[in-house]
Design a protein around this motif. Structure first.
Motif, mmCIF file in Angstrom:
data_model
loop_
_atom_site.group_PDB
_atom_site.id
_atom_site.type_symbol
_atom_site.label_atom_id
_atom_site.label_comp_id
_atom_site.label_asym_id
_atom_site.label_seq_id
_atom_site.Cartn_x
_atom_site.Cartn_y
_atom_site.Cartn_z
ATOM 1 N N UNK A 117 0.951 -1.166 -0.007
ATOM 2 C CA UNK A 117 -0.031 -0.172 0.136
ATOM 3 C C UNK A 117 0.740 1.303 -0.080
ATOM 4 N N UNK A 118 2.095 1.219 0.727
ATOM 5 C CA UNK A 118 2.950 2.125 0.745
ATOM 6 C C UNK A 118 3.981 2.432 -0.373
ATOM 7 N N UNK A 119 3.955 1.526 -1.486
ATOM 8 C CA UNK A 119 4.467 1.350 -2.524
ATOM 9 C C UNK A 119 5.986 0.824 -2.396
ATOM 10 N N UNK A 120 6.364 0.406 -1.041
ATOM 11 C CA UNK A 120 7.625 -0.112 -0.950
ATOM 12 C C UNK A 120 7.989 -1.418 -1.593
ATOM 13 N N UNK A 121 6.891 -2.067 -1.869
ATOM 14 C CA UNK A 121 6.632 -3.474 -2.424
ATOM 15 C C UNK A 121 5.842 -3.326 -3.616
ATOM 16 N N UNK A 122 6.366 -3.964 -4.828
ATOM 17 C CA UNK A 122 5.375 -3.946 -6.064
ATOM 18 C C UNK A 122 4.070 -4.763 -5.697
ATOM 19 N N UNK A 123 3.197 -4.498 -6.696
ATOM 20 C CA UNK A 123 1.996 -5.205 -6.507
ATOM 21 C C UNK A 123 1.977 -6.019 -7.734
ATOM 22 N N UNK A 124 1.749 -7.476 -7.579
ATOM 23 C CA UNK A 124 1.879 -8.533 -8.589
ATOM 24 C C UNK A 124 0.648 -8.534 -9.475
ATOM 25 N N UNK A 125 -0.378 -7.883 -9.241
ATOM 26 C CA UNK A 125 -1.487 -8.031 -9.732
ATOM 27 C C UNK A 125 -2.339 -9.379 -9.689
ATOM 28 N N UNK A 126 -3.423 -9.492 -10.254
ATOM 29 C CA UNK A 126 -4.463 -10.448 -9.866
ATOM 30 C C UNK A 126 -3.791 -11.735 -10.140
ATOM 31 N N UNK A 127 -3.664 -12.772 -9.299
ATOM 32 C CA UNK A 127 -3.250 -14.060 -9.377
ATOM 33 C C UNK A 127 -1.672 -13.900 -9.628
ATOM 34 N N UNK A 128 -1.077 -12.794 -9.094
ATOM 35 C CA UNK A 128 0.182 -12.629 -9.412
ATOM 36 C C UNK A 128 0.879 -12.959 -10.732
ATOM 37 N N UNK A 129 0.064 -12.513 -11.611
ATOM 38 C CA UNK A 129 0.513 -12.749 -13.133
ATOM 39 C C UNK A 129 1.372 -11.602 -13.964
ATOM 40 N N UNK A 130 1.483 -10.584 -13.314
ATOM 41 C CA UNK A 130 2.132 -9.351 -13.721
ATOM 42 C C UNK A 130 3.721 -9.723 -13.777
ATOM 43 N N UNK A 131 4.140 -10.504 -12.707
ATOM 44 C CA UNK A 131 5.440 -10.722 -12.858
ATOM 45 C C UNK A 131 5.689 -12.096 -13.528
ATOM 46 N N UNK A 132 4.997 -12.490 -14.395
ATOM 47 C CA UNK A 132 5.200 -13.760 -15.079
ATOM 48 C C UNK A 132 4.357 -14.928 -14.220
ATOM 49 N N UNK A 133 4.632 -16.027 -14.850
ATOM 50 C CA UNK A 133 4.195 -17.451 -14.565
ATOM 51 C C UNK A 133 5.093 -18.026 -13.423
ATOM 52 N N UNK A 134 6.266 -17.203 -12.833
ATOM 53 C CA UNK A 134 7.059 -17.830 -11.876
ATOM 54 C C UNK A 134 6.440 -17.893 -10.373
ATOM 55 N N UNK A 135 5.558 -16.842 -10.065
ATOM 56 C CA UNK A 135 5.289 -16.718 -8.858
ATOM 57 C C UNK A 135 4.108 -17.759 -8.622
ATOM 58 N N UNK A 136 3.250 -17.793 -9.463
ATOM 59 C CA UNK A 136 2.193 -18.938 -9.201
ATOM 60 C C UNK A 136 2.583 -20.245 -9.233
ATOM 61 N N UNK A 137 3.527 -20.293 -10.322
ATOM 62 C CA UNK A 137 4.051 -21.776 -10.364
ATOM 63 C C UNK A 137 4.900 -22.111 -9.130
ATOM 64 N N UNK A 138 5.501 -21.211 -8.506
ATOM 65 C CA UNK A 138 5.957 -21.363 -7.365
ATOM 66 C C UNK A 138 5.267 -21.748 -5.789
ATOM 67 N N UNK A 139 3.994 -20.908 -5.821
ATOM 68 C CA UNK A 139 3.010 -21.175 -5.071
ATOM 69 C C UNK A 139 2.498 -22.766 -5.128
ATOM 70 N N UNK A 140 2.210 -23.102 -6.463
ATOM 71 C CA UNK A 140 1.723 -24.325 -6.653
ATOM 72 C C UNK A 140 2.831 -25.593 -6.323
ATOM 73 N N UNK A 141 4.115 -25.212 -6.431
ATOM 74 C CA UNK A 141 5.231 -26.201 -6.239
ATOM 75 C C UNK A 141 5.141 -26.252 -4.864
#
Length: 600
Positions: A117-141
């Motif tokens: 909320x303060x902008x110190x960390x980026x928001x990865x968007x819905x389902x974390x897809x804005x940063x690519x597939x690695x984040x949701x894939x790592x959650x699944x793993x």
């Protein structure tokens, strides 16, 4: 489905999965791999500006808590539902929390996160897809890692390691609750009975023991259980003291638990039918292939009757045929063998144990009465195929072998050849035929809906359901042995249908009595629900089967109320029945007359 849950094991399994997830994720994160940091997200959500050690400790604690909660959920709702190996069950279950984490919790946590909320960390968007597939894939793993460990750890919720005696919390001595004066009947006549399920076979090569008294809570609630017998208006109880706990080492006996139970039985006026060996042996005896077992069991019986000299009714070995079949022919319990020679060996040892135990008890207590409980089996050929008929005929003879040896009744010539071919020495067979322990024996015949089997066209046995019923099957046993009889076990897996089944079995008993067969008792088995009984204790799954007169909370089931009414309804009429002593005397006289007639 009701299930016994090992909560501590479930919590530890869920936490172990969380630890494994972090153990894989943290090195990857520290190495710069773009792997989702679940602990970091939880920790900084709670302590956004704390030190790394502080937020990690908090995040890991929350991760462990969530893992434990899902572990309990898995144990209660998912464990053993699918016929899969434990690790695969856990992996499959991981797909339950995984979409919740991907589509709900992860986006919600980021929206709530103060640093986002303060902008110190980026928001990865819905389902974390804005940063690519690695984040949701790592959650699944991570969830898959957690699920695999959960499945590996949460196994065998009931039972315990066979070589390690359990530390149960027994109810122990305490002031007894007031109860109406309980005087045993002056003479034993017809016995309305129930039983406490007491099986204790070993599984997995003898390493794991299933103990039904533990699984059903009897070690903790034995005093309540005995009171429930009286609450039903019953006085007779089939009761199996835990042999493996009482006789943990050669020549050593620990009677502490049973002393308290026996005292309470006497106080309540309960007449026990003591079941001395019920499907298992102490770890030091290993299994029923051990030729020492009959002599060790005889020593146990001798010590037992000396200590509890007031006990009159005994079942030396329960269901010898079933024990030998499941242990040595179907590979389920104890020795887990699957061959004819092992079956014959187990049968020989079980029958010899029964003979020696009956002799030991009779020496100390000549008026002892033996209830030799056996499963009432019958095999029906499906068709006129000669091969199918031969198989059915063989199985119908095999079911009698243990009782034939016990009661010194010569087996058919082909069955004697089968015994000799599979390891029985001729002199041992001759020894059995010279024994005489049946004079004070009651033949108990158990009956369930799967006792009747059809030999199909492939030569395999399959459950037939109640085709002929207890009357027809038990009559076969009576005509073979001519002993007084008792219906020693029955129940119904469908609790809604249990009252109807109870009345059907009772009417079978009535019909048998009307036909002149001396029936001296009836039993609904057991007092409480049982655990994994529907699969013959083949695996420690923890599934509760609603077959008892009471559930495992000790609340009455409908069949319990029905049995109480049935016993009250017919008990006055059965007060006029001959005493069991008179029935035994008459049966022995009839057998003596028949022997003389045959030899005349």
């Amino acid at each position: 489905m009701i299930r016994y849950v090992a909560y501590r094991k479930a919590v530890l399994a869920g936490m172990a999965g969380a630890v494994a997830w972090e153990a894989v994720a943290r090195p990857l994160i520290l190495a710069g791999v773009p792997y989702f940091d679940i602990v970091g997200t939880l920790g900084t959500l709670a302590l956004p500006h704390a030190s790394a050690w502080a937020w990690w400790a908090v995040g890991m604690s929350l991760h462990l808590l969530v893992g434990a909660i899902w572990g309990v959920f898995y144990a209660y709702f998912f464990w053993s539902v699918l016929p899969l190996p434990p690790m695969l069950q856990g992996l499959l279950f991981a797909f339950v929390p995984m979409p919740l984490a991907l589509f709900i919790m992860h986006p919600q946590f980021e929206l709530m996160h103060p640093l986002v909320q303060s902008g110190e960390l980026p928001y990865s968007g819905l389902f974390g897809l804005s940063g690519g597939w690695r984040e949701p894939a790592s959650i699944a793993a991570g969830h898959l890692i957690w699920g695999a460990v959960l499945g590996l750890v949460y196994v065998r919720p009931v039972g315990y390691a066979a070589e390690r005696l359990p530390r149960f919390i027994f109810e122990g001595r305490r002031p007894a609750r007031p109860i109406a004066a309980a005087r045993p009947p002056a003479e034993d006549r017809f016995m309305f009975a129930t039983g406490v399920e007491c099986s204790y076979p070993t599984l997995q090569g003898g390493r794991w023991r299933i103990d039904e008294m533990a699984a059903c809570g009897h070690y903790r609630h034995w005093r309540t259980d005995l009171a429930l017998v009286r609450d039903l208006g019953l006085r007779y109880l089939r009761y199996g003291p835990p042999l493996h706990l009482i006789n943990p080492r050669r020549g050593q006996y620990d009677w502490a638990f049973l002393d308290d139970v026996a005292d309470e039985m006497q106080r309540l006026g309960i007449t026990p039918i003591m079941d001395l060996c019920h499907f298992g042996l102490p770890d030091w005896l290993e299994n029923f292939q051990n030729p020492e077992a009959p002599y060790a069991l005889a020593d146990y019986a001798r010590a037992f009757v000396r200590r509890y000299d007031w006990v009159r009714f005994y079942t030396p070995v329960n269901e010898m045929y079933v024990c030998a079949k499941l242990s040595a022919l179907e590979g389920v319990w104890n020795e887990q063998r699957r061959d004819e020679r092992a079956f014959v060996t187990a049968t020989r040892h079980l029958a010899k144990a029964s003979v020696l135990m009956m002799q030991a008890i009779s020496t100390a207590r000549p008026d002892a009465v033996f209830v030799n409980s056996e499963s009432g089996e019958f095999y029906q050929p499906c068709c006129p195929d000669p091969k199918v008929r031969r198989i059915a005929d063989f199985e119908n003879q095999r079911r009698f072998i243990a009782l034939d040896l016990l009661y010194a009744r010569g087996v058919r010539d082909d069955m004697r050849g089968y015994l000799i071919e599979n390891g029985m020495p001729p002199e041992e067979y001759a020894w059995f035929m010279q024994q005489d322990v049946g004079a004070r024996a009651i033949l108990g015949v158990d009956y369930y809906e799967w006792n009747e089997k059809l030999i199909n066209a492939n030569g395999d046995a399959q459950a037939l359901g109640e085709l002929f019923g207890w009357y027809v099957i038990a009559r076969q046993y009576y005509e073979r042995y001519e002993r007084p009889m008792m219906h020693t076990e029955t129940n119904r897996l469908d609790a809604r249908d249990a009252p109807r089944w109870l009345w059907r079995q009772w009417h079978n008993v009535q019909l048998m009595r009307q036909a002149g067969v001396p029936i001296v008792g009836f039993t609904w088995y057991s007092l409480t629900d049982q655990v994994d009984w529907d699969i013959a204790l083949r695996a420690p799954l923890g599934n509760v089967n609603p077959v008892g007169l009471f559930d495992l909370n000790r609340d009455p089931r409908l069949v319990g109320l029905t049995y109480k009414y049935l016993a009250q309804l017919f008990e006055p009429d059965l007060r006029q029945a001959p005493t069991i002593e008179a029935v035994l005397t008459d049966a022995q006289q009839q057998m003596t007359i028949e022997k003389r007639r045959r030899h005349a």
